[in-house]
Design an enzyme around this catalytic site. Sequence first.
Site, short mmCIF file in Angstrom:
data_model
loop_
_atom_site.label_atom_id
_atom_site.label_comp_id
_atom_site.label_asym_id
_atom_site.label_seq_id
_atom_site.Cartn_x
_atom_site.Cartn_y
_atom_site.Cartn_z
N CYS A 157 0.79 -1.23 0.00
CA CYS A 157 0.00 0.00 0.00
C CYS A 157 0.83 1.29 0.00
CB CYS A 157 -0.99 0.01 1.16
SG CYS A 157 -0.41 -0.77 2.66
N HIS B 138 -5.19 -1.02 -4.58
CA HIS B 138 -5.68 -0.03 -3.62
C HIS B 138 -6.55 0.94 -4.38
CE1 HIS B 138 -2.26 -1.84 -1.56
NE2 HIS B 138 -3.03 -1.67 -0.50
N LYS C 196 -12.51 -6.02 7.41
CA LYS C 196 -12.37 -6.62 6.09
C LYS C 196 -13.43 -7.69 5.82
CE LYS C 196 -8.88 -9.83 7.83
NZ LYS C 196 -7.75 -10.66 7.45
N ASP D 23 -2.70 -7.43 -5.79
CA ASP D 23 -3.11 -6.39 -4.87
C ASP D 23 -3.59 -5.15 -5.61
OD1 ASP D 23 -3.49 -5.37 -2.39
OD2 ASP D 23 -1.37 -5.14 -1.89
N ARG E 193 6.98 -11.67 4.37
CA ARG E 193 6.49 -11.64 5.75
C ARG E 193 7.20 -12.72 6.54
NH1 ARG E 193 -0.04 -10.70 4.83
NH2 ARG E 193 0.23 -8.86 3.50
N GLN F 181 0.95 -10.89 -4.15
CA GLN F 181 -0.49 -10.63 -4.07
C GLN F 181 -0.98 -9.98 -5.35
OE1 GLN F 181 -0.03 -8.13 -0.48
NE2 GLN F 181 -1.51 -9.51 0.45
#
Length: 638
Positions: free
Chosen positions: A337, A388, A467, A386, A366, A384
Amino acid sequence: MSEINITWPDNSRGTFPGGTTIKDAIGSWKPDVLSSTVAAKVDGSPVDLGVRLEKDAVVEPIDVATKEGLGILRHSTSHVMAQAVQDTFPGAKVTIGPSIEEGFYYDFECETTFTPEDLQKIEKRMQEITATDSTFSRREISREEAVALFKEKGESYKVELINDLPPDVETVSLYSQGGYVDLCRGPHLPSTQMIKAFTLLKVAGAYWRGDEHNKMLQRIYGTCFATQEALDDYLRMIEEAKKRDHRRLGRELDLFQLNDEAGPGLIIFHPKGMMLRYIIEEWERKEHLKRGYDMVMGPQILKVDLWKRSGHFDHYRENMYFTEVDEQGYGIKPMNCLAHMLIYKSKIRSYRDLPLRYFELGTVHRHEKTGVLHGLLRARQFTQDDAHILCTPDQLNSEILAIADFVAYAMKIFGFEYEVELSTRPENSIGSDADWDLATSALEGALKDSRMVYEINEGDGAFYGPKIDFKIKDALKRKWQCATIQCDFTLPERFDLSYIGSDGEKHRPVMLHRVILGAIERFMGVLIEHHAGAFPVWLSPVQASILTVTEKHIPHGEKVYQQLLDAGVRVEKSFSNEKLGYKIREAQMQKTPYMLVIGDREMAEDAVSPRQRDGNNLGSMSVTDFINIIQERNRNYQ
RNA sequence: GCCGAUGUAGCUCAGCUGGUAGAGCAGCUGAUUCGUAAUCAGCAGGUCAGCGGUUCAAAUCCGCUCAUCGGCUCCA
């Protein structure tokens, strides 16, 4: 004596003397039903068969073959196991022992650690108990009496459970069978004799009340079925499921490896695994562009100060990797992000620009605890899909709905059923109550608007916002989170993101974090198990293998190979000096969708004879026709 | 991270109560030229996870470490 009327599920009625037990009533209604009845619902509430009916009621027998009935059978079996454990290991303390989806467990505190041989001993003792026809009998006593009883027995966990009951609870129920007494709500079987087909499966550690700060107990898992056949079927199914394990198929199909020398939780993709990944990633890019996303890309490492500002340093540090260069600390990104926010901040934004949807196949690291690593499903580096989304509060609902729609589409394409959960504010979190409420209701509102069935997962949200999670299952029916939609008011605040509204004033945008497949690695892991490695043609790393019958067919094989390659078919040569049967077996074990046999006939006709991996032979056809079959399947995701 | 189990050839596994490793498959070489799930023969493969200890002697017994597996906790 007064009489009562009972209404049965088929709407027939019967009249019985008051005080008749449910068991006797069912026995006189339909004697053959009784043998498979474990309990009954009286006016909708489940109770024991030994309960005496004192007034008119609707009575519905609970059959052992139903989900509810099986749950009762298993719960009773867990009581029998507790008895057997205490008989075998005096001094073992009991805690809780529920039935679960595929069986039951019971947690014990015991000085000695249970070995697999101990499980056999316990199982043997259980067999003795179930052979004796002990009845499960219920009684209710005051909570004070119950505390005294369990204190005297030294069952401190039961005392704790009773003491933690809400203050308005005055009595608790006890169940006993064969001299063993347990605190339990019930209902239970009428007798231990109904327990016929059970087995103990494994011992595992489990924290008391699921809290890692508490003592670790020993959990024994077992399962129980109504019949021996059903139990055997279940055990066979587990064995079959193990053959679908993605870690095993990953090696057998030469997709990827996990290597000690490289490091735990780090995946090395082999050519075929990478091809599968490439196909998925290309699908992702195409679908995101279609839905108005912009592709972006951020760096792998960002300065520590930025992670402090976002809150990751305070709330996520233990999961992060750090490095230092030129006396400057960097955090290796565990999430994507930050860079996306910096893109947003790179210029003044107008409400007319929103929503902005930044998409990145973002690779993150991670530092997961060692005990949780699990092949592709839980790794330390993963990518991911991903994005945003920065939008105005007004746009939140339609954006969430669009994402939910995207998820539903993706799951349909890849052939998954999924479960939905709404996760709310956790303890270790940032942001105001008002923002959390707003975010949570935005998500829940969208769930309701889209009429999705969902469960609420209290306190399971991300540290920056609530979420919606979408979960799919692996071969052993373990659930894995894939898609997630997270609503975040906090990071825009921390990074002072703004847009100019139609009123000419600055406003704060809302940020949605979301993934569709989740992590490509995890998704691939579940995908491998879902198909047992036999991927649909559009996903198969190798779509066709060319099998020559003898050496003299190789030139024609080469020609076909080139034609297929030119048409974009993922094709492999099997030209070795082996018999056709051997090559078919080889391709079959690699789960290649099409085997193209090339012999004299094909050479003469300038054709190929495709054999499908299901054994079906499609006969001789031109290469062009075969290419059309493949392309048709690619187009239709088949 | 916690509890338990496991770690022998590329893979699947033998190897008893300690006496310095064995099979099948895969691989390589040769023969065979073959039509829908395994052709035959030969050859080669191991720091028995790593480190330390006990012992005349350790794959085997003990300790530590690492990794894997099954759970718990955590998570995409």
